[in-house]
Design a protein around this motif. Structure first.
Motif, PDB file in Angstrom:
ATOM      1  N   CYS A 132       9.878   9.990  -6.343  1.00  0.00           N
ATOM      2  CA  CYS A 132       8.464  10.035  -6.719  1.00  0.00           C
ATOM      3  C   CYS A 132       8.294   9.994  -8.236  1.00  0.00           C
ATOM      4  O   CYS A 132       7.395   9.312  -8.750  1.00  0.00           O
ATOM      5  CB  CYS A 132       7.807  11.297  -6.146  1.00  0.00           C
ATOM      6  SG  CYS A 132       7.521  11.234  -4.362  1.00  0.00           S
TER       7      CYS A 132
ATOM      8  N   PHE B 270      -2.199  12.823  -1.903  1.00  0.00           N
ATOM      9  CA  PHE B 270      -1.108  12.989  -0.947  1.00  0.00           C
ATOM     10  C   PHE B 270      -0.447  14.347  -1.199  1.00  0.00           C
ATOM     11  O   PHE B 270      -0.408  14.819  -2.345  1.00  0.00           O
ATOM     12  CB  PHE B 270      -0.056  11.890  -1.117  1.00  0.00           C
ATOM     13  CG  PHE B 270      -0.588  10.493  -0.924  1.00  0.00           C
ATOM     14  CD1 PHE B 270      -0.497   9.863   0.298  1.00  0.00           C
ATOM     15  CD2 PHE B 270      -1.184   9.819  -1.987  1.00  0.00           C
ATOM     16  CE1 PHE B 270      -0.989   8.572   0.474  1.00  0.00           C
ATOM     17  CE2 PHE B 270      -1.675   8.530  -1.816  1.00  0.00           C
ATOM     18  CZ  PHE B 270      -1.577   7.904  -0.584  1.00  0.00           C
TER      19      PHE B 270
ATOM     20  N   ARG C 276      -6.864   8.881  -3.981  1.00  0.00           N
ATOM     21  CA  ARG C 276      -6.271   9.326  -2.721  1.00  0.00           C
ATOM     22  C   ARG C 276      -5.232  10.388  -3.054  1.00  0.00           C
ATOM     23  O   ARG C 276      -4.335  10.156  -3.868  1.00  0.00           O
ATOM     24  CB  ARG C 276      -5.639   8.155  -1.965  1.00  0.00           C
ATOM     25  CG  ARG C 276      -5.073   8.527  -0.592  1.00  0.00           C
ATOM     26  CD  ARG C 276      -4.753   7.288   0.234  1.00  0.00           C
ATOM     27  NE  ARG C 276      -5.975   6.634   0.675  1.00  0.00           N
ATOM     28  CZ  ARG C 276      -6.606   6.939   1.799  1.00  0.00           C
ATOM     29  NH1 ARG C 276      -6.151   7.890   2.599  1.00  0.00           N
ATOM     30  NH2 ARG C 276      -7.708   6.295   2.127  1.00  0.00           N
TER      31      ARG C 276
ATOM     32  N   GLU D  27      -8.893  10.453   0.915  1.00  0.00           N
ATOM     33  CA  GLU D  27      -9.704   9.936  -0.181  1.00  0.00           C
ATOM     34  C   GLU D  27     -10.756  10.958  -0.588  1.00  0.00           C
ATOM     35  O   GLU D  27     -11.342  11.641   0.254  1.00  0.00           O
ATOM     36  CB  GLU D  27     -10.382   8.635   0.224  1.00  0.00           C
ATOM     37  CG  GLU D  27     -11.079   7.920  -0.924  1.00  0.00           C
ATOM     38  CD  GLU D  27     -11.650   6.587  -0.509  1.00  0.00           C
ATOM     39  OE1 GLU D  27     -12.814   6.575  -0.059  1.00  0.00           O
ATOM     40  OE2 GLU D  27     -10.933   5.572  -0.626  1.00  0.00           O
TER      41      GLU D  27
ATOM     42  N   ASP E  10       2.187   4.971   0.209  1.00  0.00           N
ATOM     43  CA  ASP E  10       1.955   6.318   0.721  1.00  0.00           C
ATOM     44  C   ASP E  10       3.304   7.030   0.710  1.00  0.00           C
ATOM     45  O   ASP E  10       4.317   6.459   0.275  1.00  0.00           O
ATOM     46  CB  ASP E  10       1.303   6.307   2.113  1.00  0.00           C
ATOM     47  CG  ASP E  10       2.114   5.544   3.153  1.00  0.00           C
ATOM     48  OD1 ASP E  10       3.360   5.497   3.040  1.00  0.00           O
ATOM     49  OD2 ASP E  10       1.511   4.999   4.092  1.00  0.00           O
ATOM     50  N   LEU E  11       3.330   8.271   1.156  1.00  0.00           N
ATOM     51  CA  LEU E  11       4.572   9.036   1.084  1.00  0.00           C
ATOM     52  C   LEU E  11       5.610   8.549   2.087  1.00  0.00           C
ATOM     53  O   LEU E  11       6.810   8.752   1.881  1.00  0.00           O
ATOM     54  CB  LEU E  11       4.293  10.525   1.283  1.00  0.00           C
ATOM     55  CG  LEU E  11       3.386  11.183   0.237  1.00  0.00           C
ATOM     56  CD1 LEU E  11       3.428  12.707   0.364  1.00  0.00           C
ATOM     57  CD2 LEU E  11       3.753  10.759  -1.193  1.00  0.00           C
ATOM     58  N   HIS E  12       5.165   7.894   3.162  1.00  0.00           N
ATOM     59  CA  HIS E  12       6.119   7.296   4.096  1.00  0.00           C
ATOM     60  C   HIS E  12       6.917   6.197   3.396  1.00  0.00           C
ATOM     61  O   HIS E  12       8.148   6.115   3.551  1.00  0.00           O
ATOM     62  CB  HIS E  12       5.384   6.710   5.310  1.00  0.00           C
ATOM     63  CG  HIS E  12       4.576   7.697   6.081  1.00  0.00           C
ATOM     64  ND1 HIS E  12       5.133   8.619   6.945  1.00  0.00           N
ATOM     65  CD2 HIS E  12       3.233   7.911   6.128  1.00  0.00           C
ATOM     66  CE1 HIS E  12       4.187   9.349   7.490  1.00  0.00           C
ATOM     67  NE2 HIS E  12       3.023   8.941   7.013  1.00  0.00           N
TER      68      HIS E  12
ATOM     69  N   TRP F   7       0.831  12.892   4.278  1.00  0.00           N
ATOM     70  CA  TRP F   7       1.624  11.753   3.825  1.00  0.00           C
ATOM     71  C   TRP F   7       0.823  10.452   3.832  1.00  0.00           C
ATOM     72  O   TRP F   7       1.198   9.494   3.173  1.00  0.00           O
ATOM     73  CB  TRP F   7       2.879  11.620   4.682  1.00  0.00           C
ATOM     74  CG  TRP F   7       3.960  12.562   4.251  1.00  0.00           C
ATOM     75  CD1 TRP F   7       3.789  13.827   3.781  1.00  0.00           C
ATOM     76  CD2 TRP F   7       5.363  12.301   4.229  1.00  0.00           C
ATOM     77  NE1 TRP F   7       5.017  14.387   3.473  1.00  0.00           N
ATOM     78  CE2 TRP F   7       5.995  13.470   3.745  1.00  0.00           C
ATOM     79  CE3 TRP F   7       6.148  11.219   4.584  1.00  0.00           C
ATOM     80  CZ2 TRP F   7       7.374  13.569   3.593  1.00  0.00           C
ATOM     81  CZ3 TRP F   7       7.523  11.314   4.446  1.00  0.00           C
ATOM     82  CH2 TRP F   7       8.125  12.479   3.945  1.00  0.00           C
ATOM     83  N   ASP F   8      -0.272  10.413   4.587  1.00  0.00           N
ATOM     84  CA  ASP F   8      -1.131   9.227   4.585  1.00  0.00           C
ATOM     85  C   ASP F   8      -2.226   9.322   3.532  1.00  0.00           C
ATOM     86  O   ASP F   8      -2.869   8.321   3.224  1.00  0.00           O
ATOM     87  CB  ASP F   8      -1.763   9.034   5.961  1.00  0.00           C
ATOM     88  CG  ASP F   8      -0.723   8.746   7.032  1.00  0.00           C
ATOM     89  OD1 ASP F   8       0.066   7.803   6.836  1.00  0.00           O
ATOM     90  OD2 ASP F   8      -0.682   9.469   8.042  1.00  0.00           O
ATOM     91  N   GLY F   9      -2.440  10.519   2.995  1.00  0.00           N
ATOM     92  CA  GLY F   9      -3.405  10.710   1.934  1.00  0.00           C
ATOM     93  C   GLY F   9      -4.826  10.892   2.430  1.00  0.00           C
ATOM     94  O   GLY F   9      -5.170  10.511   3.551  1.00  0.00           O
TER      95      GLY F   9
ATOM     96  N   ARG G 262       0.871  -1.172   0.000  1.00  0.00           N
ATOM     97  CA  ARG G 262       0.000   0.000   0.000  1.00  0.00           C
ATOM     98  C   ARG G 262       0.911   1.225   0.000  1.00  0.00           C
ATOM     99  O   ARG G 262       1.633   1.476   0.960  1.00  0.00           O
ATOM    100  CB  ARG G 262      -0.919   0.012   1.215  1.00  0.00           C
ATOM    101  CG  ARG G 262      -1.934   1.153   1.201  1.00  0.00           C
ATOM    102  CD  ARG G 262      -2.805   1.093   2.447  1.00  0.00           C
ATOM    103  NE  ARG G 262      -3.894   2.058   2.376  1.00  0.00           N
ATOM    104  CZ  ARG G 262      -3.783   3.333   2.728  1.00  0.00           C
ATOM    105  NH1 ARG G 262      -2.618   3.813   3.156  1.00  0.00           N
ATOM    106  NH2 ARG G 262      -4.836   4.144   2.650  1.00  0.00           N
TER     107      ARG G 262
END
Length: 301
Positions: free
Chosen positions: A176, A260, A258, A241, A157-159, A237-239, A155
């Motif tokens: 990115c 971010f 989603r 929706e 995400d930015l992390h 960073w978790d986005g 999954r």
């Protein structure tokens, strides 16, 4: 007899990785040691006629990115300079970029002076060779097989992307952009500069399904209702929706994405990453098969 493909950044970087595996006699480190590459290249077919590439030297100037030049007193020696005032990750990318010029272009001219805008504002030949050198650097520092392995079945995400950037020792932005080129997801990355879109990158699946952000003007500003337009949100960073139609005009209202957001320290530069739900290419629009392969849009000429 089949004609071998023309040498480009990706092919050249993959060949260098092949030589690195032989050099190390084992797995190549996650973070490529560019000093090893510099020393190795003159001993390979890519370094024919060259005895030495000297260790890179710093040259601090805000308008300067990097330099590759042949020694006027010894044509078998080349040197590299880079802007030492930028982040270590940016310095690494610049040095890799100059090594790309060495491999791909040194037979064309004895000197390459790379500034921050040459890839976008120079004449067509200059833009092409700068992009080729960037492609070499990206493939060298962030090999596709490893990146594909690290992002598959995860999954995103930015992390996650930040952690991968640290493993490669590259900038978050560079990672990115590289992610966009390898993800099977429908993804769009937008870089905002002082409140206006400067670049948009789209994944291949986003291109195939005609997913693109809504044009609101020229220059393009963040769209109402998005995190990009909300100055009170610096990081997401978790986005979050939302309906994909807020961003992309051809998406059905029930489709989701989603969003971010990453704001840089100065807050005048922002990265937006959009991950859209999966969709099939539209049956009534197959024009992408006839030649639309570009995954990047320059919004500000």
């Amino acid at each position: 007899m089949n004609t071998p493909p023309a040498l480009n950044g990706a092919i050249a970087a993959n060949k260098v990785h092949h030589w690195l595996r032989a050099w190390y006699g084992a797995d190549v480190p996650e973070a490529i040691d560019l000093d090893v590459v510099r020393q190795m290249l003159p001993t390979t077919p890519y370094g024919k006629g060259v005895r030495e590439i000297r260790p890179p030297v710093q040259f601090n100037d805000d308008a300067f990115e990097g330099l590759l030049a042949r020694d006027p007193g010894d044509p078998q020696v080349w040197g590299i300079a880079y802007n030492g005032s930028v982040s270590p990750e940016r310095q690494r990318f610049t040095i890799a970029h100059e090594l790309g010029h060495f491999v791909l272009h040194r037979d064309r001219q004895p000197r390459f002076h790379c500034d921050k805008e040459s890839v976008h504002s120079g004449h067509e030949t200059m833009r092409l060779i700068e992009r080729e050198a960037d492609d070499f650097a990206s493939n060298l520092l962030m090999p596709g097989d490893r990146l594909r392995e690290w992002i598959s079945n995860r999954r995103i995400d930015l992390h996650v992307l930040s952690a991968i950037a640290k493993r490669f020792q590259v900038s978050f932005e560079a990672l990115c952009i590289r992610f966009i080129k390898f993800t099977p997801q429908r993804a769009i990355l937008v870089y905002w500069d002082n409140g206006y879109a400067k670049y948009e990158w789209r994944s291949s699946s986003a291109v195939r399904t005609r997913a693109r952000i809504r044009r609101s003007g020229d220059p393009q500003e963040p769209l109402p209702g998005t995190l990009a337009a909300d100055a009170s949100v610096e990081q997401a960073w978790d986005g979050v929706e939302m309906s994909a139609a807020i961003w992309c005009p051809e998406e059905a209202p029930h489709m989701k994405l989603r969003e971010f957001k990453h704001s840089y320290t100065s807050r005048d530069r922002v990265l937006t990453l959009l991950l859209l739900e999966s969709a099939e290419p539209r049956a009534w629009d197959r024009s992408w098969q006839d030649g639309e392969t570009l995954d990047a849009v320059n919004w500000r000429q």
